[in-house]
Design an enzyme around this catalytic site. Sequence first.
Site, PDB file in Angstrom:
ATOM      1  N   GLU A 111       0.789  -1.153   0.056  1.00 55.27           N
ATOM      2  CA  GLU A 111      -0.110   0.014   0.138  1.00 55.27           C
ATOM      3  C   GLU A 111       0.871   1.383  -0.043  1.00 55.27           C
ATOM      4  O   GLU A 111       0.279   2.375   0.511  1.00 55.27           O
ATOM      5  CB  GLU A 111      -0.947  -0.042   1.184  1.00 55.27           C
ATOM      6  CG  GLU A 111      -1.991  -1.312   1.192  1.00 55.27           C
ATOM      7  CD  GLU A 111      -2.634  -1.159   2.497  1.00 55.27           C
ATOM      8  OE1 GLU A 111      -3.698  -0.427   2.588  1.00 55.27           O
ATOM      9  OE2 GLU A 111      -2.474  -2.289   3.353  1.00 55.27           O
TER      10      GLU A 111
ATOM     11  N   SER B  53      -6.756  -1.910   2.221  1.00 58.68           N
ATOM     12  CA  SER B  53      -7.260  -1.454   0.899  1.00 58.68           C
ATOM     13  C   SER B  53      -7.901  -2.488   0.071  1.00 58.68           C
ATOM     14  O   SER B  53      -7.803  -2.530  -1.210  1.00 58.68           O
ATOM     15  CB  SER B  53      -5.980  -0.809   0.161  1.00 58.68           C
ATOM     16  OG  SER B  53      -5.418   0.405   1.034  1.00 58.68           O
TER      17      SER B  53
ATOM     18  N   ASP C 229     -14.858  -1.040   9.764  1.00 56.12           N
ATOM     19  CA  ASP C 229     -15.711  -1.364   8.508  1.00 56.12           C
ATOM     20  C   ASP C 229     -16.869  -2.311   8.771  1.00 56.12           C
ATOM     21  O   ASP C 229     -16.472  -3.291   9.633  1.00 56.12           O
ATOM     22  CB  ASP C 229     -14.736  -1.970   7.511  1.00 56.12           C
ATOM     23  CG  ASP C 229     -13.839  -0.983   6.896  1.00 56.12           C
ATOM     24  OD1 ASP C 229     -14.001   0.300   7.157  1.00 56.12           O
ATOM     25  OD2 ASP C 229     -12.612  -1.365   6.505  1.00 56.12           O
TER      26      ASP C 229
ATOM     27  N   ASN D  24      -9.284  -0.611  11.507  1.00 50.72           N
ATOM     28  CA  ASN D  24      -8.102  -0.055  11.079  1.00 50.72           C
ATOM     29  C   ASN D  24      -7.519   0.856  12.194  1.00 50.72           C
ATOM     30  O   ASN D  24      -8.025   1.674  12.606  1.00 50.72           O
ATOM     31  CB  ASN D  24      -8.314   0.872   9.919  1.00 50.72           C
ATOM     32  CG  ASN D  24      -8.923  -0.205   8.542  1.00 50.72           C
ATOM     33  OD1 ASN D  24      -8.339  -0.662   7.822  1.00 50.72           O
ATOM     34  ND2 ASN D  24     -10.433  -0.573   8.602  1.00 50.72           N
TER      35      ASN D  24
ATOM     36  N   SER E 176     -10.519   8.727   0.974  1.00 52.46           N
ATOM     37  CA  SER E 176     -10.713   7.933   2.013  1.00 52.46           C
ATOM     38  C   SER E 176     -11.655   8.439   2.981  1.00 52.46           C
ATOM     39  O   SER E 176     -12.350   9.312   2.996  1.00 52.46           O
ATOM     40  CB  SER E 176      -9.274   8.180   2.718  1.00 52.46           C
ATOM     41  OG  SER E 176      -8.203   7.630   2.129  1.00 52.46           O
TER      42      SER E 176
END
Length: 320
Positions: A17, A153, A263, A278, A287
């Site tokens: 990433e 990601s 999430d 995260n 984002s």
Amino acid sequence: MSGPLTVAILAGGLTHEREVSLHSGRRLAAVLSEAGMHVKVLDVDANLLQSLKSMQPDVVWPLIHGSTGEDGSLQSLLELVGVPYVGTPPAACRIASDKAVAGAVLSTAGLNVPDSVTIPQKLFREVGVGQVLDLIKARFDFPLVVKPAQGGSALGVTIVASAAGLPRAMVDCFAYDERARVEQYIEGAEVAVSVVQTGSEPRALPPVEIAADGPYDYDARYFAGRAEYFVPARLSEEDTAAVKEAAERAHLVLGLRYLSRTDIILDDAGRAWILDVNVAPGMTETSLFPQAATADALESDTTVDDLYVEILNAALTDRQ
């Protein structure tokens, strides 16, 4: 402290990433510079320690996404350097970044986590790939999700519609991690809930609802047009409260600090299922944390700068 803060943003590194991290770092640097701070973006390379020594920042904001940036390694290094930093301490990072461990901790605490199994690539080879895949097919209904046990990601993540797609999904997953997490697919509204904690209690920001054209994969996350965002999410008051509570509890249960993003899938029954947590949320234009911060600023008649300064000051104050 008096005068503008000097902030070192750590971005780049050598994870999958890297480009997302650099983009996050540049964007956050622009915001903090606009707020009057002295900011410099530093890559995580052989020059990092010398750069930190020369710069002598008041506080560091790590934005390395992926393994070394979120598994506690970089945080341990900053602890050795002795510089205040934004983010979660090393031990909690190690728990939160490992999806299998985090899932077990959250489930034990009573939060909803999809049924799953995590298997190392080495065990696949030793036991026999075909036999293990047969066991997975017998255990899970399709569609199911295959994802790396660490990383973000959506790299290496596949929604597998049928048994025929399972072998390729495993191969793609192992390109990003040595362990594959096979997970129950949960259908519902996809929501990201960012959390800020600058005092004793965490506070969830307005939820962001994601409506993607197809899977919410890497391209959908970072290239305009593949996903539409609704901030705040198009949820009832009851459902909004449910996802906020789930994110705040996850933040506390995992021992996270200052900021996080959870999430969530909200199913038709109103249950909030935690997919991932995260510890270093992205800061690019698309984002989710910055979108939530902007909505929060509008609701509270403040600015995004105010929130970021609040986070930085919390990190600085805690180390004084």
